[in-house]
Each structure stands twice: as structure tokens, then as C-alpha cells.
Motif scaffolding. Sequence first.
Motif, mmCIF file in Angstrom:
data_model
loop_
_atom_site.group_PDB
_atom_site.id
_atom_site.type_symbol
_atom_site.label_atom_id
_atom_site.label_comp_id
_atom_site.label_asym_id
_atom_site.label_seq_id
_atom_site.Cartn_x
_atom_site.Cartn_y
_atom_site.Cartn_z
ATOM 1 N N ALA A 296 0.798 -1.230 0.000
ATOM 2 C CA ALA A 296 0.000 0.000 0.000
ATOM 3 C C ALA A 296 0.834 1.285 0.000
ATOM 4 O O ALA A 296 0.524 2.233 -0.733
ATOM 5 N N PRO A 297 1.904 1.373 0.809
ATOM 6 C CA PRO A 297 2.680 2.618 0.801
ATOM 7 C C PRO A 297 3.393 2.897 -0.528
ATOM 8 O O PRO A 297 3.859 4.007 -0.761
ATOM 9 N N LEU A 298 3.481 1.886 -1.394
ATOM 10 C CA LEU A 298 4.215 2.036 -2.651
ATOM 11 C C LEU A 298 3.319 2.425 -3.825
ATOM 12 O O LEU A 298 3.814 2.712 -4.918
ATOM 13 N N ILE A 299 2.007 2.448 -3.615
ATOM 14 C CA ILE A 299 1.087 2.706 -4.725
ATOM 15 C C ILE A 299 0.888 4.214 -4.889
ATOM 16 O O ILE A 299 0.441 4.894 -3.960
ATOM 17 N N PRO A 300 1.183 4.776 -6.062
ATOM 18 C CA PRO A 300 1.011 6.225 -6.269
ATOM 19 C C PRO A 300 -0.447 6.603 -6.457
ATOM 20 O O PRO A 300 -1.324 5.736 -6.591
ATOM 21 N N ALA B 191 6.556 7.960 -5.214
ATOM 22 C CA ALA B 191 7.855 8.560 -4.906
ATOM 23 C C ALA B 191 7.806 9.334 -3.596
ATOM 24 O O ALA B 191 8.254 10.482 -3.511
ATOM 25 N N SER B 192 7.299 8.707 -2.548
ATOM 26 C CA SER B 192 7.323 9.347 -1.232
ATOM 27 C C SER B 192 8.756 9.344 -0.708
ATOM 28 O O SER B 192 9.627 8.621 -1.213
ATOM 29 N N ASP B 193 8.994 10.144 0.332
ATOM 30 C CA ASP B 193 10.342 10.178 0.906
ATOM 31 C C ASP B 193 10.747 8.793 1.406
ATOM 32 O O ASP B 193 11.896 8.368 1.216
ATOM 33 N N ALA B 194 9.802 8.074 2.022
ATOM 34 C CA ALA B 194 10.120 6.753 2.576
ATOM 35 C C ALA B 194 10.436 5.753 1.465
ATOM 36 O O ALA B 194 11.382 4.961 1.579
ATOM 37 N N GLY C 124 24.091 3.015 -21.774
ATOM 38 C CA GLY C 124 23.256 1.883 -22.131
ATOM 39 C C GLY C 124 23.055 0.846 -21.053
ATOM 40 O O GLY C 124 22.429 -0.188 -21.289
ATOM 41 N N ASP C 125 23.548 1.107 -19.845
ATOM 42 C CA ASP C 125 23.413 0.153 -18.744
ATOM 43 C C ASP C 125 22.232 0.580 -17.878
ATOM 44 O O ASP C 125 22.284 1.601 -17.195
ATOM 45 N N ALA C 126 21.157 -0.202 -17.886
ATOM 46 C CA ALA C 126 19.947 0.196 -17.173
ATOM 47 C C ALA C 126 20.131 0.112 -15.663
ATOM 48 O O ALA C 126 20.700 -0.852 -15.153
ATOM 49 N N PRO C 127 19.615 1.095 -14.907
ATOM 50 C CA PRO C 127 19.609 1.013 -13.439
ATOM 51 C C PRO C 127 18.462 0.114 -12.977
ATOM 52 O O PRO C 127 17.622 -0.313 -13.783
ATOM 53 N N ASP C 128 18.392 -0.153 -11.680
ATOM 54 C CA ASP C 128 17.244 -0.876 -11.132
ATOM 55 C C ASP C 128 16.013 0.020 -11.053
ATOM 56 O O ASP C 128 14.880 -0.471 -11.110
ATOM 57 N N ALA C 129 16.243 1.322 -10.899
ATOM 58 C CA ALA C 129 15.119 2.239 -10.738
ATOM 59 C C ALA C 129 15.462 3.606 -11.314
ATOM 60 O O ALA C 129 16.617 4.043 -11.279
ATOM 61 N N ILE C 130 14.435 4.274 -11.828
ATOM 62 C CA ILE C 130 14.544 5.653 -12.293
ATOM 63 C C ILE C 130 13.626 6.491 -11.416
ATOM 64 O O ILE C 130 12.435 6.193 -11.281
ATOM 65 N N VAL C 131 14.172 7.537 -10.801
ATOM 66 C CA VAL C 131 13.421 8.396 -9.892
ATOM 67 C C VAL C 131 13.306 9.779 -10.505
ATOM 68 O O VAL C 131 14.296 10.343 -10.978
ATOM 69 N N HIS D 187 4.988 20.034 -13.652
ATOM 70 C CA HIS D 187 3.654 20.615 -13.530
ATOM 71 C C HIS D 187 2.607 19.628 -14.047
ATOM 72 O O HIS D 187 2.630 19.211 -15.207
ATOM 73 N N GLY D 188 1.689 19.214 -13.157
ATOM 74 C CA GLY D 188 0.646 18.273 -13.542
ATOM 75 C C GLY D 188 1.112 16.836 -13.658
ATOM 76 O O GLY D 188 0.349 15.973 -14.102
ATOM 77 N N LYS D 189 2.350 16.550 -13.261
ATOM 78 C CA LYS D 189 2.895 15.195 -13.378
ATOM 79 C C LYS D 189 3.386 14.732 -12.010
ATOM 80 O O LYS D 189 4.261 15.363 -11.406
ATOM 81 N N GLU D 190 2.801 13.651 -11.513
ATOM 82 C CA GLU D 190 3.135 13.145 -10.187
ATOM 83 C C GLU D 190 4.572 12.625 -10.148
ATOM 84 O O GLU D 190 5.016 11.950 -11.081
ATOM 85 N N PRO D 191 5.326 12.923 -9.074
ATOM 86 C CA PRO D 191 6.647 12.295 -8.917
ATOM 87 C C PRO D 191 6.503 10.775 -8.941
ATOM 88 O O PRO D 191 5.477 10.236 -8.519
#
Length: 450
Positions: free
Chosen positions: A286-290, A359-362, A402-409, A414-418
Amino acid sequence: MGRPVALAVAGSDSGGGAGIQADLKTIEARGAFGASAITALTAQNTTGVRASAATDPGMVREQIRAVDDDLGVDAAKTGMLANAEVAAAAAEELTDADFPVVVDPVVVAESGDRLLSAAGEAVVREKLVPAAALVTPNAPEAELLTGIEVESADDAREAGRALREMGADAALVTGGHLDGAAIVDVLVGDEVREFRSPRVPDANSHGGGCTLSAAIAADLARGSALSTAVENAEALLDRAVAHGHDLGDGTGPVHHLADLRARADAPRALREVRETVRAFETPAMAPLIPEVGTTVAVAPETATEPADVAACEGRLTRVSDGVRAPGGAALGASSHVARLLLGVREHDRRVTAACNLRASDAVREAVENELTVATVDRTREPDDAAGTMDWVAERVLTRRDGDAPDAIVDDGAHGKEPMVRVLAPDAETLRELVLGVAELTPSAVRSPPG
């Protein structure tokens, strides 16, 4: 009714990437039965043609007759014809055929080796082109046949019209040999159409011309209209080049079965999406769902567009007792995450699965502690970008060679959720990464947003 038969009259490529080998693979992939009349043997690989031996012209005639007399032929294509005598034998058998003939006027191999003599060119020009339902020269071949210098799409149109004046019902002048960020193929028939595709850097394109003409012949054998057959073949070739095989020391072969592999791999991708969604339907997620919900996407081996990508139908959302997904899984169910996944795969084919998280702080702290992370500032996205997810993938992967990370943050705009977007080599790893982050994230957020 029996299966439609497409006959390939062409030379054999011992490397398997072009010629008869490419023709038969492609014809079968397009749903017709492939038969052959071999005009020459070549000792060939990705670096060039080492030796060649033309088939006796009488044997070429007998091969064509044997197939037509017994199996029947619904469409044919010609490729490498070796010399004037072989070209004349093929022309004698095909000129008055009661089935459409696609003429691929093969003159020069991808490596630059010449595959047809000047006398053979004359036979193609004077005998085969007038018998063609479609002739498919590349730019240099169109110049040889028409005398028109082809350096642009406008030149290709002019050469196509000249080929029709020579007797062909239609001409498809291909632009792979011309400069430019896009490849433009021009079809000149009752109407003029352009087919554009982005140029793939350092593409494995050996056998591309053979694959294109064979695909058209296969669809004509199945009863498709010419314009439809060309459109289908262009789409097939785009995928075949995008997923070309990295084989040999020269230009590798296209992936003749790429379209077939995408369809064959789809059930696995759909199953993995469903398994991942079930694993994510837990209160710990639940805490991970935007606010916009979470999408899970898995790409089949040769996916090239969002319609190929398996994704959950409806996003995972927070509910009173945890997380729920409103639907199952389907191809084309995602746009944003699918486009990001495809954009990443253009640089790193190891990545096949992705999802988006809050993309919460936690969550960010847990992600940054556990995963390799790249950041992107979406406020810097140019107005003329092809699409947000395409731009994000290009910016991040180019920066990382060209080396993919595990995550992109990213912090949104404006109008786009983190958002945090997790990438993985497979769905199982995606589940492990995301559930690992869930274990490290405080569980204060349990109820639906708002």
C-alpha cells in the motif's frame, strides 16, 4: 483448401541470413508454404561472399516446373539470379505465369560483392521487370535499372514511375542505402505511398531485402492486396531489423522470425504480469502505490511497440484492506510504462519487466538504499520530445552508456506526479526488488487516497 504456396527463385546463402534461407523462413512466418528453385550456391557469411557457383539453367527451369506442376504456385519472388543464362531461364518460366511475381533485382550483396553480371541485369530489365506485379530495388539497383540517380524520396518516386513505364505493375524503391535519420521506402503503384522507419544504428540488416520481398510474396500468395502485403512486410522488416541477430564479424542477419516470436512469447508475458499483480495485492504494498495507481508491464522477446507489451488491465490501487487490481492482463494495456520499457530495451535488451511506484520520501529512501538508481528531471523535457517516457529512457540510458539502473526516480513536473519506476531483467526479479522495498517502507499509508 491447401495452404498457399510461395515460390522463391534465388541463390542459397550458406550463412543463413539472406537468399533462399531468408526467403523460406520469412514465407513460413507469414503463413504460406515456402518452396524454392535454387539459382546458385554461395560460400557466404556476414563478412562477404567467398565463392559462388551458378545452377545449370535447365535445372532452374525444372525446379520451377516441379513445384508448379505438383504443389501449384500462388505467388513467386526472384532474388539472386547469378548470370544472364539463369536469369533468362527464370524469366521464361515466370513471364506468362498465372500468379503474381515479386522481382527483387539482387545485384550487390550487403557486403558489396557483386551478385549479377551486366548481361544478367539486362535480362532482369527487359524480361523480368515487365512481368512483375512488384519490383523491389534498393536505391543503387533502381539507378542501374532506370539510369535515374536516386538520392532522395523524390528521386525514388521518379525511379518507381520509370520502372512502371518499363512494364512493372508497381515498384517499391527502398531507401536503406540513403543517408538520413529515417529510412524512407517509396511504393509507386496506382497511388504513391511512403513507409518511414527510424534508422537503427549499427543494425544487423543482412538479408533485409530478401526478407521484405519474401514477406510480400507470402501475403500475395494468401490473397492480400498489394498495398496490404507491402504494409505488412514493412512492419515485419522493422521488427526483424530492430531485433537483428548479433552474429559473425560483419553485418549480422535480421531476425526473420521476430514477428512470430513476439506472438509466441505473449502468453508467457501475460502469465508473468498476472503472477506479479497477485504478488503485489498485499497490504505491505500500500505505501508504494502512487495516486495514479501502479502498472506492471512485461515485454515479449521481440516487442517493438506498446501493443506488443503485456500489462495489467487497470492499475493497482490502494483499498481499505490493502491493494487491488481491477482487471487481468492484456497486450497493449499500458502506454506510459510500456513505452518506458521499450525505450530502455533499445539500449539494454536485458530489461524485460517494469512497474511504477509512489515517490514518497520513505519509498525513495528504501529504493536508494537497496537498488541502483538514476534520477531524471522532467522539467527539462523539451517541448518537441517524441514522448515523455521515450525521453526519460533515452536521457537516463545515454547517460549510463546503455546500462539500465534498477530504478529511475523523478520529482515530476507541472501536472505530473513524482514517480519511481523499477526495471528488472524478468518478472520474478521485479517482484523481488519491489517487495524488498516494501519491507523497508513504513506502513503508515494503508487507506485509499483522499
